[in-house]
Each structure stands twice: as structure tokens, then as C-alpha cells.
Design a protein around this motif. Sequence first.
Motif, PDB file in Angstrom:
ATOM      1  N   LEU A  17      38.919  48.397  36.677  1.00 56.55           N
ATOM      2  CA  LEU A  17      38.926  48.202  37.892  1.00 56.55           C
ATOM      3  C   LEU A  17      38.101  47.134  37.856  1.00 56.55           C
ATOM      4  CD1 LEU A  17      36.276  51.306  38.714  1.00 56.55           C
ATOM      5  CD2 LEU A  17      37.935  50.731  40.248  1.00 56.55           C
ATOM      6  N   ALA A  18      38.446  46.560  36.484  1.00 54.68           N
ATOM      7  CA  ALA A  18      37.772  45.429  36.528  1.00 54.68           C
ATOM      8  C   ALA A  18      39.239  43.977  36.073  1.00 54.68           C
ATOM      9  CB  ALA A  18      36.735  44.836  35.605  1.00 54.68           C
ATOM     10  N   GLU A  19      40.173  44.301  36.304  1.00 47.03           N
ATOM     11  CA  GLU A  19      41.206  44.012  35.702  1.00 47.03           C
ATOM     12  C   GLU A  19      41.180  43.780  34.573  1.00 47.03           C
ATOM     13  OE1 GLU A  19      41.819  41.037  39.158  1.00 47.03           O
ATOM     14  OE2 GLU A  19      41.641  42.473  41.121  1.00 47.03           O
ATOM     15  N   GLU A  24      33.337  44.699  30.635  1.00 41.44           N
ATOM     16  CA  GLU A  24      32.441  44.519  31.473  1.00 41.44           C
ATOM     17  C   GLU A  24      32.621  45.952  32.303  1.00 41.44           C
ATOM     18  OE1 GLU A  24      32.223  41.315  35.694  1.00 41.44           O
ATOM     19  OE2 GLU A  24      33.912  41.596  34.278  1.00 41.44           O
ATOM     20  N   VAL A  25      33.298  47.150  32.500  1.00 36.76           N
ATOM     21  CA  VAL A  25      33.645  48.341  33.037  1.00 36.76           C
ATOM     22  C   VAL A  25      32.825  49.530  32.224  1.00 36.76           C
ATOM     23  CG1 VAL A  25      34.697  49.631  33.668  1.00 36.76           C
ATOM     24  CG2 VAL A  25      35.480  47.726  34.063  1.00 36.76           C
ATOM     25  N   LYS A  32      27.816  47.787  41.649  1.00 36.96           N
ATOM     26  CA  LYS A  32      29.550  46.921  40.797  1.00 36.96           C
ATOM     27  C   LYS A  32      30.734  47.566  40.932  1.00 36.96           C
ATOM     28  CE  LYS A  32      29.690  42.775  38.041  1.00 36.96           C
ATOM     29  NZ  LYS A  32      28.963  41.883  37.191  1.00 36.96           N
ATOM     30  N   LEU A  33      30.863  48.600  39.899  1.00 35.37           N
ATOM     31  CA  LEU A  33      31.602  49.083  40.718  1.00 35.37           C
ATOM     32  C   LEU A  33      32.324  49.639  42.144  1.00 35.37           C
ATOM     33  CD1 LEU A  33      31.536  51.870  37.780  1.00 35.37           C
ATOM     34  CD2 LEU A  33      32.968  49.925  37.221  1.00 35.37           C
ATOM     35  N   TRP A  35      31.816  48.216  44.741  1.00 33.01           N
ATOM     36  CA  TRP A  35      32.022  47.384  45.177  1.00 33.01           C
ATOM     37  C   TRP A  35      33.963  46.366  44.681  1.00 33.01           C
ATOM     38  CZ3 TRP A  35      32.478  43.515  48.440  1.00 33.01           C
ATOM     39  CH2 TRP A  35      33.599  42.578  48.370  1.00 33.01           C
ATOM     40  N   TRP A  36      33.662  46.527  43.281  1.00 30.03           N
ATOM     41  CA  TRP A  36      35.369  46.787  42.591  1.00 30.03           C
ATOM     42  C   TRP A  36      36.503  47.107  43.175  1.00 30.03           C
ATOM     43  CZ3 TRP A  36      32.992  46.270  36.905  1.00 30.03           C
ATOM     44  CH2 TRP A  36      32.587  44.911  36.643  1.00 30.03           C
ATOM     45  N   SER A  37      36.036  48.645  43.664  1.00 32.72           N
ATOM     46  CA  SER A  37      37.177  49.838  44.321  1.00 32.72           C
ATOM     47  C   SER A  37      36.445  49.276  44.937  1.00 32.72           C
ATOM     48  CB  SER A  37      36.037  50.939  43.647  1.00 32.72           C
ATOM     49  OG  SER A  37      37.351  52.214  44.527  1.00 32.72           O
ATOM     50  N   LYS A  39      37.101  45.944  46.909  1.00 30.82           N
ATOM     51  CA  LYS A  39      38.369  45.367  47.355  1.00 30.82           C
ATOM     52  C   LYS A  39      39.590  45.480  47.127  1.00 30.82           C
ATOM     53  CE  LYS A  39      35.890  41.969  44.397  1.00 30.82           C
ATOM     54  NZ  LYS A  39      35.943  41.146  43.465  1.00 30.82           N
ATOM     55  N   ARG A  40      39.407  46.817  46.316  1.00 33.30           N
ATOM     56  CA  ARG A  40      40.937  46.911  46.222  1.00 33.30           C
ATOM     57  C   ARG A  40      41.865  47.300  47.170  1.00 33.30           C
ATOM     58  NH1 ARG A  40      42.729  46.962  40.335  1.00 33.30           N
ATOM     59  NH2 ARG A  40      44.172  48.693  40.594  1.00 33.30           N
TER      60      ARG A  40
END
Length: 382
Positions: A17-19, A24-25, A32-33, A35-37, A39-40
Motif C-alpha cells: 500500500l505504501a508503494e 512504513e506499512v 493511514k492504511l 487512506w493509502w487504499s 487514494k488508489r
Amino acid sequence: MTQALPGYQAEPAEVDLAEGNEPEVAVASQWKLMWWSFKRHRLAVVGAIITLWFYLVVVFAGFLAPYSGDFYSADHAYAPPQQLHVVDGGDFGLYVHPLTGKQDPKTLELTWAEDRSAKIELGLFVKGEEYKLLGFIPGDRHLIGPKDPNAQQPVYLFGADKNGHDILSRMIHGTVVSMTIGLVGIAISLVISIILGGLSGLLGGVVDTVIQRVIEFLMSLPAIPLWMALAAAVPPSWGPLQRYFAIVVILSMIGWTGLAREVRGKFMALREEEYINAARVDGASRGRLIFRHMLPQFTSHIIAGLSLSIPGMILAETSLSWLGLGLQPPVVSWGVLLQEAQNVRVITTSPWIMIPGIAVVVAVLALNFLGDGLRDAADPYS
């Protein structure tokens, strides 16, 4: 060089998820997880932007609308949309040509034409009718409108209705009611769902049986006839504000069942967890178990469910108002604006009265895209 053992199959790589930033994941929080998901999910991001834009319209409706919701010109009934001109003689300048109507003496049909020998100059941030942002902040500036606030000829960028109301202005003012009725209704449904669904899943037994039978009974009733019956029970003598809240309560009474079942299922899955048993042994009350220990574990799922329920509330209000059983003039909502669309002849001759329906479609699609993205982001490991 290391060779793979016979029969060995490499495990599929997990989605990062953090590219590419695995450490960091590993330490990232649930939010936060999410938010990352989120945005994709591009459609969800687009839906969020459009939804935010609609609620900005709610806040700044008085500023964005050229006129108030009550403004009308009886001489311009069913006036067509005017073409907005941007360039005037090679220079930048907003203007429209005034409309002139002519009635056929035989058929009594009214036809409109632009008077190209004259023009109405428009401006940005012009002075016009007074309004109050959020109900208490006074203002008289409008994003767009005639430069001359005393102009005799009104401006209809989206056309006019049967009373000569500006459809664009009433669409913007109608956004306030149609978009907030979903939020207020969902807030009431959320409280009912958490209390009844939580008690049903936590206690079980007779309490669970009674609550589930009530939910099944409400879910078995046909929605539209039930809405019509409850809305018809609202006294016609009630004022616009009372009728507004009555419609909100009616929609909330019907819309809580699905979310309550989701809450019940989550509570049944969590009530046997060790930390819940430890809290129960420690003397935690049922209210503390629900709101302090169990509810935070699936808050993200509730948010996703709520975002998917708001479009249903908006469509329900629009349907009731369109049928004449919901909100009534002088209250302005998208459903009220679409009441004239029941007449096929009016739609044929003045199709611009259907423009408020576009706002309904765009808002519902945006909220559904947003809800789908939140639902997927609520479980970032799936």
C-alpha cells in the motif's frame, strides 16, 4: 546460484500500500492504511471531489446563486436558457441577449427569441439580493449576475419554470435541502442502528429475536407505498420547516434496518473476543462495552456503510417530493423542482425543467463511488 526445490512454489507478492515502503506499512495505523487504499481508487477520489463540491454549494448557496429562491418574473414563464457570451467586440466581457416572447394568436403558443440589438452585461462578484450564509452571515455579493442590480430583464442561464423562477438559482438553493436531508437522516439512522443492532448482537436471546423480527417486518414492507402512507400522514397545515423534519424522520425510520443488521453481525463476531470478556469481568457496563470497546473496532465499516446510505436518502426525498407527498413549495429541493416534469407536454416544449434531475444523478453517482472506495478501504488487507 540457488536452485528452487522440486515442487516448490513461490508465494505471491503482497500488495504494498505504501508503494514499496514495507517498514512504513508494518507500523502504519489503520486509518493511514485506509487512506493509502482509498487514494488508489480513482473513481472514489473523483466521487469525493464532486461530493465536496456539492457541500461547498450548500455552504455558499446564497453567494453562488444569481437570485434568491423566491425571485420570479411572471412575464418570463418557461423562458429558455440564454446563451452566455464571453467576448464582446474582441474584449473579454460577459453578457446575454434579453429574451422577447411572442404568442401565436391562433395556437396561443409562446415562442421566445433573443433580442440581439440589446444585451445584459454580467459581472463576477456583483451586488444583488441580500442573503445569509449558513443562516446568519449577511451578504449581498453574488458570483455571477447582472452588473445593474435594478435591471428589468432577468437572466436565465438554465431557463425558467412555469412561474418565471430562475432554474439555476433554485437548483443551487435546492442543493441545501436535498444534500442535508441525507446527512440528517443518516445521523438519526446511525443512532437507531447502533443502539438496536448493538443490543441485538451483544445480548442475543429474546432481545435479538424481537429486534430481528421487527427489522424483518420493516424490510418486508414495500418502500414507496410505505413512504407515501407515512408522508400522507403529515398534517398539511404544518409549515415548511416542520414538514422538512417530518420527512427526515420518516426516511430515518425506514433506512436504519440494513445498517442495524451489519452492526449486529459485527457485535456477534466481537462479543466472544478475549478483550471483551476481560472488560465484562472487570465490570464494564453494556454501554461502555458497546461504545468504548466494540464500536471503535469497525468504525471504518460504519463510515463506508453510511456513505452508501446517503444516496438512498436523497433519492427517497426526491421521489416523495416529485409525487407531491414530500416537501412542498415554498421549500425548494430537487424533488420539488422536478414536480413539473410529470407533465409530458411541458417536458416536450420546455425540456430544461429536467436539468435538476442531472444534479440528482451526479450527486448519487458521486456518493456511490465515494462509498465504494470507503468500503474497499475499510479493509485494506483484502
